[in-house]
Scaffold this motif. Structure first.
Motif, PDB file in Angstrom:
ATOM      1  N   LYS A  27      48.537  42.809  28.168  1.00  0.00           N
ATOM      2  CA  LYS A  27      48.413  44.155  28.727  1.00  0.00           C
ATOM      3  C   LYS A  27      49.285  44.409  29.952  1.00  0.00           C
ATOM      4  O   LYS A  27      49.633  45.543  30.227  1.00  0.00           O
ATOM      5  CB  LYS A  27      46.958  44.418  29.137  1.00  0.00           C
ATOM      6  CG  LYS A  27      45.992  44.599  28.007  1.00  0.00           C
ATOM      7  CD  LYS A  27      44.626  44.907  28.603  1.00  0.00           C
ATOM      8  CE  LYS A  27      43.546  44.991  27.565  1.00  0.00           C
ATOM      9  NZ  LYS A  27      42.254  45.255  28.192  1.00  0.00           N
ATOM     10  N   CYS A  28      49.584  43.356  30.720  1.00  0.00           N
ATOM     11  CA  CYS A  28      50.347  43.587  31.956  1.00  0.00           C
ATOM     12  C   CYS A  28      51.457  42.560  32.111  1.00  0.00           C
ATOM     13  O   CYS A  28      51.557  41.608  31.346  1.00  0.00           O
ATOM     14  CB  CYS A  28      49.421  43.582  33.179  1.00  0.00           C
ATOM     15  SG  CYS A  28      48.937  41.935  33.736  1.00  0.00           S
ATOM     16  N   VAL A  68      39.380  37.539  38.993  1.00  0.00           N
ATOM     17  CA  VAL A  68      39.618  38.957  38.732  1.00  0.00           C
ATOM     18  C   VAL A  68      40.695  39.110  37.669  1.00  0.00           C
ATOM     19  O   VAL A  68      40.524  39.844  36.706  1.00  0.00           O
ATOM     20  CB  VAL A  68      40.001  39.703  40.033  1.00  0.00           C
ATOM     21  CG1 VAL A  68      40.464  41.113  39.727  1.00  0.00           C
ATOM     22  CG2 VAL A  68      38.826  39.713  41.003  1.00  0.00           C
ATOM     23  N   VAL A  69      41.829  38.406  37.839  1.00  0.00           N
ATOM     24  CA  VAL A  69      42.880  38.417  36.816  1.00  0.00           C
ATOM     25  C   VAL A  69      42.936  37.046  36.155  1.00  0.00           C
ATOM     26  O   VAL A  69      42.609  36.033  36.771  1.00  0.00           O
ATOM     27  CB  VAL A  69      44.273  38.827  37.360  1.00  0.00           C
ATOM     28  CG1 VAL A  69      44.239  40.254  37.898  1.00  0.00           C
ATOM     29  CG2 VAL A  69      44.799  37.860  38.396  1.00  0.00           C
ATOM     30  N   PRO A  81      47.080  46.228  42.081  1.00  0.00           N
ATOM     31  CA  PRO A  81      46.019  47.091  41.539  1.00  0.00           C
ATOM     32  C   PRO A  81      46.126  47.331  40.025  1.00  0.00           C
ATOM     33  O   PRO A  81      45.107  47.295  39.329  1.00  0.00           O
ATOM     34  CB  PRO A  81      46.183  48.400  42.328  1.00  0.00           C
ATOM     35  CG  PRO A  81      46.753  47.945  43.645  1.00  0.00           C
ATOM     36  CD  PRO A  81      47.684  46.807  43.294  1.00  0.00           C
ATOM     37  N   ASP A  82      47.331  47.539  39.497  1.00  0.00           N
ATOM     38  CA  ASP A  82      47.454  47.786  38.056  1.00  0.00           C
ATOM     39  C   ASP A  82      47.134  46.521  37.253  1.00  0.00           C
ATOM     40  O   ASP A  82      46.565  46.604  36.164  1.00  0.00           O
ATOM     41  CB  ASP A  82      48.840  48.330  37.696  1.00  0.00           C
ATOM     42  CG  ASP A  82      49.971  47.375  38.044  1.00  0.00           C
ATOM     43  OD1 ASP A  82      49.954  46.770  39.139  1.00  0.00           O
ATOM     44  OD2 ASP A  82      50.898  47.239  37.217  1.00  0.00           O
ATOM     45  N   ARG A  87      44.981  44.171  38.258  1.00  0.00           N
ATOM     46  CA  ARG A  87      43.515  44.044  38.350  1.00  0.00           C
ATOM     47  C   ARG A  87      42.848  44.995  37.363  1.00  0.00           C
ATOM     48  O   ARG A  87      41.865  44.640  36.706  1.00  0.00           O
ATOM     49  CB  ARG A  87      43.047  44.324  39.778  1.00  0.00           C
ATOM     50  CG  ARG A  87      43.595  43.320  40.776  1.00  0.00           C
ATOM     51  CD  ARG A  87      42.983  43.446  42.149  1.00  0.00           C
ATOM     52  NE  ARG A  87      43.123  44.725  42.784  1.00  0.00           N
ATOM     53  CZ  ARG A  87      43.799  44.943  43.914  1.00  0.00           C
ATOM     54  NH1 ARG A  87      44.411  43.934  44.526  1.00  0.00           N
ATOM     55  NH2 ARG A  87      43.849  46.130  44.442  1.00  0.00           N
ATOM     56  N   GLU A  88      43.392  46.194  37.253  1.00  0.00           N
ATOM     57  CA  GLU A  88      42.826  47.192  36.345  1.00  0.00           C
ATOM     58  C   GLU A  88      42.902  46.732  34.889  1.00  0.00           C
ATOM     59  O   GLU A  88      41.984  46.982  34.102  1.00  0.00           O
ATOM     60  CB  GLU A  88      43.537  48.534  36.528  1.00  0.00           C
ATOM     61  CG  GLU A  88      42.909  49.686  35.788  1.00  0.00           C
ATOM     62  CD  GLU A  88      41.468  49.949  36.179  1.00  0.00           C
ATOM     63  OE1 GLU A  88      40.691  50.336  35.288  1.00  0.00           O
ATOM     64  OE2 GLU A  88      41.086  49.771  37.352  1.00  0.00           O
ATOM     65  N   CYS A  89      43.962  46.042  34.527  1.00  0.00           N
ATOM     66  CA  CYS A  89      44.107  45.546  33.154  1.00  0.00           C
ATOM     67  C   CYS A  89      43.056  44.497  32.810  1.00  0.00           C
ATOM     68  O   CYS A  89      42.644  44.380  31.661  1.00  0.00           O
ATOM     69  CB  CYS A  89      45.506  44.956  32.937  1.00  0.00           C
ATOM     70  SG  CYS A  89      46.797  46.206  32.809  1.00  0.00           S
ATOM     71  N   CYS A  90      42.624  43.720  33.796  1.00  0.00           N
ATOM     72  CA  CYS A  90      41.686  42.615  33.556  1.00  0.00           C
ATOM     73  C   CYS A  90      40.228  42.959  33.854  1.00  0.00           C
ATOM     74  O   CYS A  90      39.340  42.208  33.456  1.00  0.00           O
ATOM     75  CB  CYS A  90      42.079  41.405  34.403  1.00  0.00           C
ATOM     76  SG  CYS A  90      43.238  40.279  33.621  1.00  0.00           S
TER      77      CYS A  90
END
Length: 188
Positions: A18-19, A84-85, A97-98, A100-103
């Motif tokens: 995803k990232c 978190v990731v 932040p992006d 972290r948002e993916c995970c």
């Protein structure tokens, strides 16, 4: 997505792209420990040793974490440890932040399967993600906060303690608070 089993979640995480963190990883660090643990420790993200092995907190910071767990009568197998990731940020930088948002959905699913009583946030990034706000570690470490069905306790990241050993005494006191909080909840 709703996962029926933790194995289904694990399989999805292990194939995640995803990232940008997925592009240079050697391993995905899903997490490990007792999936019925009362305590869930959440770090920021894997470091170099973790990226090599696919296991959380296995380098020098992990040895310190194991030692601090021992101080309160616990072993790694008694708790669950995640991040978190799930992939290593380059140069051990903070996860963006992006990323972290993916995970975060994966982490939320882990929490839902484990159902811990206490979530210990290792470091300000983890604490900020879990509490949804900026956390000032010097002021807030060791302070339990009740959120939904969990008691959340921020403390210093073990890697930060290796760089600044002056805070280790505070962190060890936080672990006594963690132990007392869990015992109180078990006795209730």
């Amino acid at each position: 997505m709703r996962y029926q089993t933790i194995k289904e979640l694990y399989n999805e995480v292990m194939s995640c792209s995803k990232c940008r963190l997925s592009q240079n990883r050697k391993s995905i660090v899903f997490g490990e420990g007792n999936i019925h643990a009362d305590i869930l420790f959440i770090g920021e993200g894997p470091g170099a040793r973790e990226d090599e092995t696919g296991r959380p907190f296995v380098g020098p910071a992990g040895k310190l974490l194991d030692n601090m767990l021992g101080d309160i009568g616990l072993k790694r197998e008694d708790v669950y440890i995640a991040n978190v990731v799930k992939c290593r940020p380059p140069g051990n930088r903070d996860p963006q932040p992006d990323e972290r948002e993916c995970c975060i959905g994966y982490l939320r699913a882990q929490v839902a399967f484990i159902k811990p009583k206490v979530i210990v946030c290792l470091g300000r990034i983890s604490a900020g993600v879990i509490l949804g706000r900026e956390v000032r570690m010097m002021r807030e470490h060791g302070t339990p906060t009740r959120v939904k069905n969990f008691t959340i306790i921020p403390t210093f990241h073990p890697a930060a303690l290796l760089h600044n050993p002056d805070h280790e005494k505070d962190a060890r006191a936080d672990f006594q608070i963690i132990a007392a909080t869990v015992k109180e909840m078990q006795d209730a």
